[in-house]
Design a protein around this motif. Structure first.
Motif, short mmCIF file in Angstrom:
data_model
loop_
_atom_site.label_atom_id
_atom_site.label_comp_id
_atom_site.label_asym_id
_atom_site.label_seq_id
_atom_site.Cartn_x
_atom_site.Cartn_y
_atom_site.Cartn_z
N ASP A 1 44.12 -28.74 23.02
CA ASP A 1 46.17 -28.52 23.53
C ASP A 1 47.48 -28.80 22.79
OD1 ASP A 1 47.26 -27.86 26.26
OD2 ASP A 1 48.25 -29.52 25.53
N TYR A 2 47.41 -28.98 21.57
CA TYR A 2 48.20 -29.61 20.89
C TYR A 2 48.86 -28.14 19.94
CZ TYR A 2 52.53 -30.96 18.06
OH TYR A 2 54.18 -30.93 17.62
N TYR A 3 47.60 -27.97 19.26
CA TYR A 3 47.38 -26.65 18.38
C TYR A 3 47.78 -25.29 18.86
CZ TYR A 3 45.52 -23.80 15.06
OH TYR A 3 45.70 -21.90 14.35
N LYS A 4 47.74 -25.27 20.37
CA LYS A 4 47.83 -23.65 21.20
C LYS A 4 49.33 -23.83 22.23
CE LYS A 4 46.81 -21.24 24.88
NZ LYS A 4 45.21 -20.97 26.22
N LYS A 5 50.18 -24.66 21.62
CA LYS A 5 51.32 -24.93 21.60
C LYS A 5 51.81 -24.96 20.38
CE LYS A 5 51.62 -28.00 25.87
NZ LYS A 5 51.69 -29.46 26.19
N PHE A 6 51.29 -25.26 19.85
CA PHE A 6 51.99 -25.35 17.99
C PHE A 6 52.23 -24.05 17.33
CE2 PHE A 6 52.48 -25.51 13.51
CZ PHE A 6 53.10 -26.74 13.50
N ARG A 7 50.74 -23.17 17.59
CA ARG A 7 50.80 -21.58 16.99
C ARG A 7 50.94 -20.81 18.06
NH1 ARG A 7 51.37 -23.52 12.28
NH2 ARG A 7 49.82 -24.06 10.77
N GLY A 8 50.28 -20.92 19.24
CA GLY A 8 50.43 -19.84 20.16
C GLY A 8 49.03 -19.22 20.34
N HIS A 9 47.94 -19.70 19.74
CA HIS A 9 46.28 -18.92 20.23
C HIS A 9 45.96 -20.67 19.76
CE1 HIS A 9 47.38 -18.82 15.33
NE2 HIS A 9 46.26 -19.40 15.55
N VAL B 1 42.24 -22.96 19.05
CA VAL B 1 41.55 -23.79 18.25
C VAL B 1 39.85 -22.47 17.21
CG1 VAL B 1 40.31 -25.59 17.18
CG2 VAL B 1 42.43 -25.48 18.57
N GLU B 2 39.96 -21.79 18.54
CA GLU B 2 38.58 -20.63 18.27
C GLU B 2 39.11 -20.04 17.60
OE1 GLU B 2 35.49 -18.59 20.44
OE2 GLU B 2 36.54 -19.83 21.55
N HIS B 3 40.21 -19.47 18.22
CA HIS B 3 40.68 -18.29 16.88
C HIS B 3 41.01 -18.79 15.45
CE1 HIS B 3 43.64 -14.42 16.37
NE2 HIS B 3 44.15 -15.29 16.08
N ALA B 4 41.52 -20.10 15.92
CA ALA B 4 41.84 -20.22 13.95
C ALA B 4 40.49 -19.88 12.73
CB ALA B 4 42.16 -21.45 14.29
N LEU B 5 39.11 -20.31 13.82
CA LEU B 5 38.24 -20.75 13.12
C LEU B 5 37.27 -19.91 12.90
CD1 LEU B 5 36.84 -23.81 14.85
CD2 LEU B 5 36.87 -24.06 12.92
N ARG B 6 37.83 -19.00 13.67
CA ARG B 6 37.88 -16.93 13.10
C ARG B 6 38.15 -16.45 12.43
NH1 ARG B 6 36.96 -15.98 19.03
NH2 ARG B 6 38.70 -14.95 18.70
N LYS B 7 39.46 -17.29 12.13
CA LYS B 7 40.40 -15.91 11.05
C LYS B 7 40.40 -16.87 9.90
CE LYS B 7 42.32 -12.80 13.46
NZ LYS B 7 42.23 -11.68 13.45
N SER B 8 40.55 -18.53 9.47
CA SER B 8 40.14 -18.86 8.75
C SER B 8 39.11 -18.55 7.58
CB SER B 8 39.80 -20.72 9.01
OG SER B 8 38.29 -20.74 8.76
N ASN B 9 38.50 -18.60 6.15
CA ASN B 9 38.06 -18.58 5.63
C ASN B 9 36.43 -19.12 5.54
OD1 ASN B 9 38.81 -15.87 4.19
ND2 ASN B 9 40.62 -17.13 2.87
N VAL B 10 36.92 -20.40 6.03
CA VAL B 10 36.09 -21.07 6.13
C VAL B 10 34.64 -20.85 7.14
CG1 VAL B 10 35.64 -23.93 6.48
CG2 VAL B 10 37.39 -23.23 5.96
N PHE C 1 31.50 -22.31 7.10
CA PHE C 1 30.33 -23.40 7.13
C PHE C 1 31.11 -23.94 8.05
CE2 PHE C 1 33.11 -24.43 3.10
CZ PHE C 1 33.72 -25.43 3.68
N VAL C 2 32.28 -23.56 9.16
CA VAL C 2 32.45 -24.60 11.02
C VAL C 2 32.18 -23.51 11.53
CG1 VAL C 2 34.07 -26.28 11.23
CG2 VAL C 2 33.90 -26.45 8.67
N LYS C 3 32.23 -24.02 12.11
CA LYS C 3 32.02 -23.23 13.98
C LYS C 3 32.40 -23.94 14.85
CE LYS C 3 30.00 -19.74 10.96
NZ LYS C 3 30.48 -18.95 10.62
N TRP C 4 32.74 -22.95 15.73
CA TRP C 4 33.08 -23.80 17.06
C TRP C 4 31.73 -23.97 17.66
CZ3 TRP C 4 37.13 -26.89 18.63
CH2 TRP C 4 37.37 -26.45 20.11
N SER C 5 32.21 -25.01 18.88
CA SER C 5 30.95 -25.02 20.10
C SER C 5 31.37 -25.25 20.91
CB SER C 5 30.37 -26.55 19.49
OG SER C 5 29.82 -26.22 20.82
N SER C 6 30.80 -23.75 21.88
CA SER C 6 31.46 -24.02 23.08
C SER C 6 31.95 -25.27 24.72
CB SER C 6 30.76 -23.46 24.25
OG SER C 6 29.61 -23.90 24.52
N GLN C 7 31.37 -27.15 23.90
CA GLN C 7 31.11 -27.65 23.83
C GLN C 7 33.06 -28.49 23.70
OE1 GLN C 7 28.76 -26.98 22.78
NE2 GLN C 7 27.08 -26.49 24.85
N GLY C 8 33.83 -27.85 22.92
CA GLY C 8 34.88 -28.60 22.75
C GLY C 8 34.09 -29.01 21.32
#
Length: 491
Positions: free
Chosen positions: A229-237, A239-248, A250-257
């Motif tokens: 929640d805090y990340y969405k307010k801080f960045r405007g998008h 967490v899943e979006h941040a993971l897709r845009k990062s160059n990392v 080997f870390v993925k987003w799970s639908s279970q949060g």
């Protein structure tokens, strides 16, 4: 001729009142911090009720009591207690192993009887072993040698180590989060949502314990809702979006949060810390005092890590047997209690630091530097001289006493002040040298007394070899005595 200066003269050196931070003998005299007094553990009249147990020694004392069913020998290929020794001890135990531990809990809860474990019976006079205490903040190593027939221990190499504990893995995880979500966000999240940050690190801790060299399944780390929640307010998008845009990748987003990490990614978080530990262990085994090591006891909470266990095995290549107690996280606690029952079990220790006092000497041309010259009542003195009582890494027997005799710089001196200094260097000439630190003061009031001797003699005594250093000063003519009014913990 060695003479004590007045308070002003002895203090002329630019000395910082810092504390030795490494293991070993830590305090002068039994001056107890306020918390044990407030807790009623000790009284000012009887402070020796409280003694200090050094962690690597405590682990060593406990390990000498181990029975075969209370440990894992990583070098053996046979099973013990219904499970393979290759399974990591602690969080990674198989159900059969946990059941066995539970059934034998009473028999292995504690060992206070005067017995020696089966493993210890294999040791002979002069055999050497290493205790590697892997904690959360630091990893400490000590080398002991067996002295028969009593089975007492001699410290062969001063306790060493560094800040290579499991907290280093947490730091690497935090760096990974900063890479994905940004340093600015992580700093703000820790500041604004401290409880949620703790929850996140607890979630990581549980997955960290599941890391293993042969693991193939990904590790899922719960992200607190407040983080998302805090990340969405801080960045405007999201967490899943941040993971897709990062160059990392080997870390993925799970639908279970959850953050889903590959086993290799988790292992990489361990690598810097484990590499530091192995480097230090390698350097230790290259020392002449650390040859022909029969056993290496791996203790402390971080010793449960299968990654660390495998790294130590690979480094030693069968040169020493690696022993891990089942109660690996409680080894030091139980050993400390055993030490309290018999503090004399460690007969010889190595001094971690050089200790001495600051004095005035007669100035000798060509020997003493001109800037140390002090002219007092027609006498030429050399100031800031470090008079060594014991050198770093020197062997000291339990209760060993070092005594020096001094005279006051002025016959009419009413208060004799002796400052005690320490340094990591073996050879120290002056208290003003870099790295020399003041660690205590002896203040002897001789007002109202007269000495029949032409020159008043002040004896300074320091007792080594215990886990604490005791210091005292004695006015020989009157018998007046003072002990060091110092507590290392308060500096």
């Amino acid at each position: 001729e060695v003479t004590l200066g007045s308070t002003l003269e002895v203090r002329r050196g630019s000395v910082k009142g810092l504390v030795p931070s490494n293991g070993g003998m830590r305090r002068l005299n039994h001056v107890v911090p306020s918390s044990p007094l407030q807790a009623g553990l000790v009284s000012r009249e009887n402070p020796e009720q409280l003694i200090i147990a050094l962690e690597p020694e405590a682990a060593s004392i406990y390990c000498r009591k181990l029975r075969l069913h209370q440990m894992v020998d990583l070098g053996t290929q046979t099973t013990q207690n219904g499970f393979s020794p290759n399974e990591n001890v602690g969080g990674g135990m198989s159900p059969a192993a946990k059941d066995h531990v539970r059934r034998n809990r009473q028999s292995r809860t504690f060992l206070v009887e005067n017995v020696i474990g089966e493993l210890w019976s294999e040791l002979e006079e002069g055999d050497r072993y290493v205790v590697m205490d892997c904690g959360g903040g630091t990893v400490d190593l000590t080398v002991h040698q067996i002295r028969l027939p009593e089975g007492h221990l001699k410290e062969l190499y001063k306790a060493s180590g560094g800040p290579y504990g499991s907290i280093g893995v947490d730091y690497e995880f935090e760096k990974l989060l900063c890479k994905i979500f940004g340093q600015d966000f992580i700093d703000q999240f820790k500041l604004k949502r401290p409880a949620a940050w703790v929850d996140l690190m607890i979630a990581f801790e549980s997955r960290k314990r599941a890391a293993a060299p042969d693991r193939t399944n990904p590790l899922n780390i719960n992200l607190p809702f407040s983080f998302i929640d805090y990340y969405k307010k801080f960045r405007g998008h999201s967490v899943e979006h941040a993971l897709r845009k990062s160059n990392v990748d080997f870390v993925k987003w799970s639908s279970q949060g959850m953050l889903r990490m590959t086993p290799d990614a988790m292992n990489m978080l361990f690598k810097p810390t484990v590499d530091h530990i192995i480097q230090h262990l390698t350097e230790l085994f290259e020392k002449p005092e650390v040859s022909n090591i029969k056993f290496l006891f791996l203790v402390g909470g971080f010793a449960e890590s299968a990654l660390l266990q495998q790294a130590v095995q690979n480094m030693l290549q069968g040169r020493s047997r690696i022993i891990i107690p089942h109660d690996v996280g409680l080894t030091i606690l139980k050993g400390a209690v055993l030490f309290g029952l018999d503090p004399s079990v460690i007969k010889v220790r190595r001094s971690p630091l050089t200790y001495g006092v600051g004095v005035l000497n007669r100035f000798v041309e060509g020997k003493h530097p001109p800037e140390k010259l002090l002219l007092k009542d027609g006498t030429r003195w050399c100031t800031d001289v470090f008079d060594t009582f014991i050198a770093a890494d020197q062997s000291v027997a339990l209760g060993e006493m070092v005594k020096r005799s001094y005279t006051p710089a002025k016959p009419a001196q009413q208060v004799i002040v002796i400052h005690v200094y320490c340094s990591e260097k073996e050879s120290v000439g002056f208290i003003s040298e870099p790295g020399v630190r003041k660690c205590g003061t002896l203040r002897l009031d001789v007002s109202g007394t007269e000495s029949t001797a032409p020159r008043r003699e002040i004896q300074t005594l320091m007792q080594f070899g215990d886990t604490e250093i005791r210091a005292m000063a004695v006015d020989v003519s009157t018998g007046r005595t003072v002990k060091a009014g110092i507590d290392f913990l308060s500096h």
